[in-house]
Design an enzyme around this catalytic site. Structure first.
Site, PDB file in Angstrom:
ATOM      1  CB  CYS B  76      -1.267   0.304   1.406  1.00 20.29           C
ATOM      2  SG  CYS B  76      -2.899   0.948   0.791  1.00 20.29           S
ATOM      3  CG  HIS B 178      -4.328  -3.173   2.534  1.00 18.19           C
ATOM      4  ND1 HIS B 178      -3.032  -2.711   3.324  1.00 18.19           N
ATOM      5  CD2 HIS B 178      -4.407  -1.745   2.394  1.00 18.19           C
ATOM      6  CE1 HIS B 178      -3.439  -2.012   3.899  1.00 18.19           C
ATOM      7  NE2 HIS B 178      -3.706  -1.313   2.658  1.00 18.19           N
ATOM      8  CD  GLU B 180      -1.979  -6.340   5.482  1.00 17.33           C
ATOM      9  OE1 GLU B 180      -1.509  -6.795   3.339  1.00 17.33           O
ATOM     10  OE2 GLU B 180      -2.420  -4.926   5.219  1.00 17.33           O
TER      11      GLU B 180
END
Lengths: 255, 198
Positions: B76, B178, B180
């Site tokens: 990001c 993202h 994650e």
């Protein structure tokens, strides 16, 4: 293509998921972490956790629960309820939340939006706005705070524009009249705010059947996301079925 | 050891959780030696480009990051900081990749930030091994890296406007989304990164 998001909302009280009607009459709806994992597995795009008693009881939001959620799910989530300062925002983000949602403080101390957006970016600042119809307001809707207990005298659209200019990244718009009724989202205010602002609007309050989601995502209303609680908690609508239905009707969704 | 760069840029915890789910224990550090001796480096970031650069300078990390020789993954804002300049606070940045980060043009992309699940396509390179072209990832940003030719390893389109959603130069990788927070596709990408041999 950007997908329309389906967001189950978990209202949290004393560490449990609860659900009420028109903001009152709370019923137990399970363990928040278990609920979160289930939604994640079912294909929810995001989750929202609102600590619904935090503002009233003036308590710190729940960092340990936030950490536990972050450990267990791999989709984004927002945490709201009782956030009063930039430090509160920071703490929640550090516990693993992707976004924070601010409601009462966006009215009482709107500076928090600006300061937090400058420090952490607009992308993590969700402003939740609870509205109720009021014919005396230019938009026809008035903003309420303190979990729907306090009328502010603020016009819904004026407030939404104001928080956008202060750096809010998203609006979570709840119609208090439709909330919990399962009679469909409030299309009137959702489309007005969505069309007037350049930040995404999450529609909330009133989801009862799959058609309600189709209506709120259709081009004439164009919400970026739709949030619901009880229809998901009590398995009245299953998320995979909902996404298949939306896809069949031409709405882009992540499947 | 995987080093996760600590520069007060928020949301490190969710990156750690994602790594933990993959069985990887990472160390959050701003120590120069730890970063340079790590097997790989993850450079996360949520926030404002100018303040992030100030913080990196304050911690003496700008030079350290550019001299990492092992696999490096910017996430990001981390990916944006790998570029040379950002309109977000008009700041010079790490210049690992020669690109200017710009704000989405509201006349093309009326809804800013770009938040939500979007597809990434024209996927290239080891990060995307085993990931289907057109997979959905989670995005949350107002600034973007333009298309860069060979350094672009994934493209995403917002209101029909294509930009770089992943980049690659030597051992340096960056993703705008993202991983994650991107469900299954995201965890495959992180696993690919952890297994990378450079």
């Amino acid at each position: 293509m950007l997908a329309k998001r389906i967001i189950p909302c978990l209202d949290i009280k004393n560490g449990r998921t609860v659900k009420g009607i028109n903001f009152l009459d709370l019923r137990d709806a399970g363990d928040p972490v278990e609920n979160a994992v289930r939604y994640c597995d079912e294909g929810a795009d995001e989750l929202v956790f609102l600590d619904i008693t935090a503002t009233i009881e003036r308590r710190e939001p729940i960092g340990e629960l936030v950490k536990k959620i972050a450990r267990n799910i791999n989709i984004p989530f927002t945490v709201g309820g009782g956030i009063k300062s930039v430090d509160d925002v920071k703490n929640i983000l550090l516990c693993g939340a992707d976004k924070v949602s601010i409601n009462s403080q966006a009215v009482r101390n709107s500076e928090i939006i600006k300061l937090s957006a400058q420090r952490f970016g607009s992308q993590c600042m969700v402003v939740a706005i609870d509205v109720r119809k009021n014919a005396d307001m230019p938009s026809g809707y008035e903003v309420y705070i303190d979990g729907g207990r306090t009328a502010t005298g603020l016009d819904a659209l004026v407030h939404a524009r104001c928080v956008e200019s202060l750096g809010a990244g998203e609006i979570l718009l709840t119609s208090m009249e439709t909330d919990g009724t399962k009679g469909g989202f409030d299309i009137e205010i959702t489309s007005l705010v969505s069309r007037s602002l350049s930040i995404p609007v999450i529609a909330s309050g009133g989801a009862g059947k799959m058609e309600d989601f189709l209506t709120v995502f259709s081009p004439s209303c164009d919400a970026a996301a739709a949030l619901a609680a009880s229809v998901f908690h009590y398995h009245e609508i299953d998320i995979p079925d909902l996404k298949n239905y939306l896809q069949e009707h031409g709405i882009p969704v992540r499947v | 050891m995987t080093a996760v760069v600590d520069y007060n840029a928020g949301n490190v915890f969710s990156v750690l959780c994602a790594l933990e789910r993959l069985g990887e224990k990472a160390e959050v550090t701003s120590d120069r030696e730890r970063i340079l001796s790590a097997d790989r480096v993850i450079f996360p970031g949520v926030g404002y480009a100018m303040s992030a650069m100030e913080e990196l300078e304050k911690r003496g990390l700008a030079d350290v990051l550019t001299s990492v020789k092992r696999p490096f993954l910017g996430i990001c804002l981390g990916m944006q900081l790998m570029c040379s300049f950002s309109e977000e606070g008009n700041t010079g940045m790490l210049s690992i990749v020669d690109a200017d980060v710009r704000r989405f043009d509201p006349s093309i992309c009326p809804k800013i930030p770009h938040i939500g699940w979007n597809t990434a396509y024209d996927l290239k390179g080891p990060l995307f091994e085993g990931i289907k072209d057109g997979s959905y990832f989670f995005f949350d940003h107002s600034y973007y890296v333009p298309l860069l030719g060979s350094a672009t390893s994934a493209v995403t389109s917002y209101y029909g406007f294509g930009y770089t959603s992943a980049l690659e130069r030597d051992n340096f990788f960056g993703v705008q989304f993202h991983p994650e927070k991107s469900g299954k596709a995201g965890s495959i990408l992180l696993e690919n990164f952890l297994n990378m041999e450079i």
